[in-house]
Scaffold this motif. Structure first.
Motif, PDB file in Angstrom:
ATOM      1  N   ALA A  93       0.808  -1.221   0.000  1.00  0.00           N
ATOM      2  CA  ALA A  93       0.000   0.000   0.000  1.00  0.00           C
ATOM      3  C   ALA A  93       0.840   1.269   0.000  1.00  0.00           C
ATOM      4  O   ALA A  93       0.295   2.353   0.119  1.00  0.00           O
ATOM      5  CB  ALA A  93      -0.947  -0.006   1.199  1.00  0.00           C
ATOM      6  N   GLY A  94       2.139   1.155  -0.139  1.00  0.00           N
ATOM      7  CA  GLY A  94       2.986   2.338  -0.252  1.00  0.00           C
ATOM      8  C   GLY A  94       4.037   2.421   0.833  1.00  0.00           C
ATOM      9  O   GLY A  94       3.889   1.863   1.912  1.00  0.00           O
ATOM     10  N   CYS A  95       5.122   3.130   0.516  1.00  0.00           N
ATOM     11  CA  CYS A  95       6.251   3.301   1.428  1.00  0.00           C
ATOM     12  C   CYS A  95       6.616   4.772   1.507  1.00  0.00           C
ATOM     13  O   CYS A  95       6.344   5.539   0.593  1.00  0.00           O
ATOM     14  CB  CYS A  95       7.477   2.531   0.927  1.00  0.00           C
ATOM     15  SG  CYS A  95       7.268   0.745   0.836  1.00  0.00           S
ATOM     16  N   THR A  96       7.278   5.119   2.599  1.00  0.00           N
ATOM     17  CA  THR A  96       7.865   6.445   2.703  1.00  0.00           C
ATOM     18  C   THR A  96       9.103   6.481   1.814  1.00  0.00           C
ATOM     19  O   THR A  96       9.526   5.455   1.288  1.00  0.00           O
ATOM     20  CB  THR A  96       8.280   6.744   4.154  1.00  0.00           C
ATOM     21  OG1 THR A  96       9.335   5.847   4.523  1.00  0.00           O
ATOM     22  CG2 THR A  96       7.112   6.598   5.110  1.00  0.00           C
ATOM     23  N   GLY A  97       9.711   7.624   1.696  1.00  0.00           N
ATOM     24  CA  GLY A  97      10.988   7.714   1.005  1.00  0.00           C
ATOM     25  C   GLY A  97      12.110   7.171   1.883  1.00  0.00           C
ATOM     26  O   GLY A  97      11.956   7.039   3.105  1.00  0.00           O
ATOM     27  N   TRP A  98      13.222   6.840   1.271  1.00  0.00           N
ATOM     28  CA  TRP A  98      14.398   6.389   2.016  1.00  0.00           C
ATOM     29  C   TRP A  98      15.033   7.585   2.703  1.00  0.00           C
ATOM     30  O   TRP A  98      15.196   8.639   2.086  1.00  0.00           O
ATOM     31  CB  TRP A  98      15.416   5.766   1.074  1.00  0.00           C
ATOM     32  CG  TRP A  98      14.994   4.474   0.464  1.00  0.00           C
ATOM     33  CD1 TRP A  98      14.472   4.300  -0.784  1.00  0.00           C
ATOM     34  CD2 TRP A  98      15.060   3.174   1.054  1.00  0.00           C
ATOM     35  NE1 TRP A  98      14.210   2.976  -1.002  1.00  0.00           N
ATOM     36  CE2 TRP A  98      14.576   2.255   0.113  1.00  0.00           C
ATOM     37  CE3 TRP A  98      15.490   2.700   2.295  1.00  0.00           C
ATOM     38  CZ2 TRP A  98      14.499   0.894   0.366  1.00  0.00           C
ATOM     39  CZ3 TRP A  98      15.422   1.344   2.548  1.00  0.00           C
ATOM     40  CH2 TRP A  98      14.930   0.454   1.596  1.00  0.00           C
ATOM     41  N   ILE A  99      15.408   7.415   3.983  1.00  0.00           N
ATOM     42  CA  ILE A  99      16.137   8.472   4.681  1.00  0.00           C
ATOM     43  C   ILE A  99      17.320   7.861   5.424  1.00  0.00           C
ATOM     44  O   ILE A  99      17.289   6.691   5.818  1.00  0.00           O
ATOM     45  CB  ILE A  99      15.246   9.285   5.643  1.00  0.00           C
ATOM     46  CG1 ILE A  99      14.658   8.424   6.762  1.00  0.00           C
ATOM     47  CG2 ILE A  99      14.153  10.003   4.902  1.00  0.00           C
ATOM     48  CD1 ILE A  99      13.920   9.225   7.812  1.00  0.00           C
ATOM     49  N   GLY A 100      18.356   8.650   5.578  1.00  0.00           N
ATOM     50  CA  GLY A 100      19.534   8.205   6.311  1.00  0.00           C
ATOM     51  C   GLY A 100      19.333   8.368   7.811  1.00  0.00           C
ATOM     52  O   GLY A 100      18.391   9.018   8.267  1.00  0.00           O
ATOM     53  N   PHE A 101      20.225   7.780   8.565  1.00  0.00           N
ATOM     54  CA  PHE A 101      20.173   7.882  10.020  1.00  0.00           C
ATOM     55  C   PHE A 101      20.937   9.121  10.469  1.00  0.00           C
ATOM     56  O   PHE A 101      22.002   9.434   9.951  1.00  0.00           O
ATOM     57  CB  PHE A 101      20.778   6.628  10.667  1.00  0.00           C
ATOM     58  CG  PHE A 101      19.913   5.413  10.523  1.00  0.00           C
ATOM     59  CD1 PHE A 101      18.925   5.131  11.447  1.00  0.00           C
ATOM     60  CD2 PHE A 101      20.084   4.547   9.456  1.00  0.00           C
ATOM     61  CE1 PHE A 101      18.125   4.013  11.313  1.00  0.00           C
ATOM     62  CE2 PHE A 101      19.290   3.421   9.313  1.00  0.00           C
ATOM     63  CZ  PHE A 101      18.307   3.160  10.248  1.00  0.00           C
ATOM     64  N   SER A 102      20.394   9.808  11.458  1.00  0.00           N
ATOM     65  CA  SER A 102      21.047  10.960  12.076  1.00  0.00           C
ATOM     66  C   SER A 102      21.593  10.534  13.424  1.00  0.00           C
ATOM     67  O   SER A 102      21.159   9.523  13.991  1.00  0.00           O
ATOM     68  CB  SER A 102      20.047  12.096  12.280  1.00  0.00           C
ATOM     69  OG  SER A 102      19.498  12.496  11.059  1.00  0.00           O
ATOM     70  N   ARG A 103      22.506  11.317  13.943  1.00  0.00           N
ATOM     71  CA  ARG A 103      23.041  10.994  15.273  1.00  0.00           C
ATOM     72  C   ARG A 103      23.382  12.293  15.968  1.00  0.00           C
ATOM     73  O   ARG A 103      24.277  13.001  15.560  1.00  0.00           O
ATOM     74  CB  ARG A 103      24.273  10.111  15.170  1.00  0.00           C
ATOM     75  CG  ARG A 103      24.740   9.629  16.513  1.00  0.00           C
ATOM     76  CD  ARG A 103      25.783   8.530  16.350  1.00  0.00           C
ATOM     77  NE  ARG A 103      26.168   8.020  17.635  1.00  0.00           N
ATOM     78  CZ  ARG A 103      27.136   8.522  18.391  1.00  0.00           C
ATOM     79  NH1 ARG A 103      27.822   9.548  17.955  1.00  0.00           N
ATOM     80  NH2 ARG A 103      27.420   7.994  19.552  1.00  0.00           N
ATOM     81  N   LEU A 104      22.650  12.576  17.021  1.00  0.00           N
ATOM     82  CA  LEU A 104      22.912  13.757  17.832  1.00  0.00           C
ATOM     83  C   LEU A 104      23.152  13.320  19.270  1.00  0.00           C
ATOM     84  O   LEU A 104      22.294  13.459  20.128  1.00  0.00           O
ATOM     85  CB  LEU A 104      21.749  14.743  17.759  1.00  0.00           C
ATOM     86  CG  LEU A 104      21.478  15.339  16.385  1.00  0.00           C
ATOM     87  CD1 LEU A 104      20.219  16.172  16.382  1.00  0.00           C
ATOM     88  CD2 LEU A 104      22.658  16.174  15.925  1.00  0.00           C
ATOM     89  N   GLY A 105      24.291  12.709  19.525  1.00  0.00           N
ATOM     90  CA  GLY A 105      24.652  12.335  20.878  1.00  0.00           C
ATOM     91  C   GLY A 105      24.280  10.929  21.290  1.00  0.00           C
ATOM     92  O   GLY A 105      25.021  10.289  22.000  1.00  0.00           O
ATOM     93  N   GLY A 106      23.157  10.419  20.856  1.00  0.00           N
ATOM     94  CA  GLY A 106      22.717   9.094  21.285  1.00  0.00           C
ATOM     95  C   GLY A 106      22.838   8.073  20.168  1.00  0.00           C
ATOM     96  O   GLY A 106      23.768   8.090  19.371  1.00  0.00           O
ATOM     97  N   TYR A 107      21.868   7.171  20.131  1.00  0.00           N
ATOM     98  CA  TYR A 107      21.843   6.156  19.089  1.00  0.00           C
ATOM     99  C   TYR A 107      21.476   6.782  17.747  1.00  0.00           C
ATOM    100  O   TYR A 107      20.735   7.764  17.696  1.00  0.00           O
ATOM    101  CB  TYR A 107      20.813   5.080  19.429  1.00  0.00           C
ATOM    102  CG  TYR A 107      21.189   4.242  20.611  1.00  0.00           C
ATOM    103  CD1 TYR A 107      22.193   3.285  20.518  1.00  0.00           C
ATOM    104  CD2 TYR A 107      20.540   4.386  21.830  1.00  0.00           C
ATOM    105  CE1 TYR A 107      22.550   2.505  21.600  1.00  0.00           C
ATOM    106  CE2 TYR A 107      20.892   3.612  22.925  1.00  0.00           C
ATOM    107  CZ  TYR A 107      21.893   2.676  22.804  1.00  0.00           C
ATOM    108  OH  TYR A 107      22.247   1.908  23.877  1.00  0.00           O
ATOM    109  N   PRO A 108      21.954   6.207  16.639  1.00  0.00           N
ATOM    110  CA  PRO A 108      21.532   6.698  15.325  1.00  0.00           C
ATOM    111  C   PRO A 108      20.017   6.503  15.178  1.00  0.00           C
ATOM    112  O   PRO A 108      19.476   5.478  15.575  1.00  0.00           O
ATOM    113  CB  PRO A 108      22.287   5.796  14.347  1.00  0.00           C
ATOM    114  CG  PRO A 108      23.395   5.193  15.123  1.00  0.00           C
ATOM    115  CD  PRO A 108      22.919   5.114  16.540  1.00  0.00           C
ATOM    116  N   TYR A 109      19.353   7.489  14.616  1.00  0.00           N
ATOM    117  CA  TYR A 109      17.900   7.430  14.491  1.00  0.00           C
ATOM    118  C   TYR A 109      17.451   7.994  13.154  1.00  0.00           C
ATOM    119  O   TYR A 109      18.148   8.789  12.528  1.00  0.00           O
ATOM    120  CB  TYR A 109      17.220   8.194  15.640  1.00  0.00           C
ATOM    121  CG  TYR A 109      17.446   9.687  15.567  1.00  0.00           C
ATOM    122  CD1 TYR A 109      16.554  10.510  14.877  1.00  0.00           C
ATOM    123  CD2 TYR A 109      18.552  10.274  16.154  1.00  0.00           C
ATOM    124  CE1 TYR A 109      16.764  11.871  14.785  1.00  0.00           C
ATOM    125  CE2 TYR A 109      18.771  11.636  16.066  1.00  0.00           C
ATOM    126  CZ  TYR A 109      17.869  12.432  15.385  1.00  0.00           C
ATOM    127  OH  TYR A 109      18.086  13.771  15.283  1.00  0.00           O
TER     128      TYR A 109
END
Length: 142
Positions: A93-109
């Motif tokens: 039924a559809g997908c979001t676009g691909w995005i990379g992981f960010s990291r601001l101090g903690g775990y990559p998200y």
């Protein structure tokens, strides 16, 4: 007339403070830890949105595996530039676009906004390295 209006307002405020009132708050929940692996043709996790239409996928561990000799090496979570993630609804039924992981101090998200409420999504992670695949654990906050 001014005095009557002032008394009515004061009485109304006092009445509300006695009765109390609250604004419903949406709170975030977290999925249990889920195992994922790129390039295996399977979904890498799942999450069902609740009252919030935001999902955050957090990488908890990361390994690279050499395709030629199956040598596995744990990687620090500081560089996830080779990975991207998307969320997909069931049944194509559809997908979001691909995005990379960010990291601001903690775990990559990776954070997804504007999702449908009370909707199941599958997590899909891909990598850009041809001689390796990646695996690890993740959690999703919704």
């Amino acid at each position: 007339m001014k005095m009557k209006w002032k008394n009515v307002v004061v009485a109304g405020i006092m009445g509300l403070s006695l009765l109390g009132f609250s604004v419903p708050k949406a709170s975030a929940s977290m999925t249990p830890t889920q195992y994922w692996k790129t390039e295996d043709g399977l979904w890498d996790g799942s999450v069902t949105t609740g009252q919030l239409n935001v999902v955050e996928v957090d990488l908890m561990s990361l390994y690279k595996v050499n395709r030629n000799n199956n040598y596995s090496e744990r990687l620090p979570l500081t560089d996830t530039s080779m990975l991207a993630v998307r969320l997909c609804k069931p049944y194509g039924a559809g997908c979001t676009g691909w995005i990379g992981f960010s990291r601001l101090g903690g775990y990559p998200y990776a954070r997804f906004y504007g999702l449908a409420l009370n909707q199941k999504y599958y997590v899909d992670i891909r990598d850009s390295w041809s001689n390796y695949y990646f695996k690890g654990t993740l959690t999703a906050t919704y």
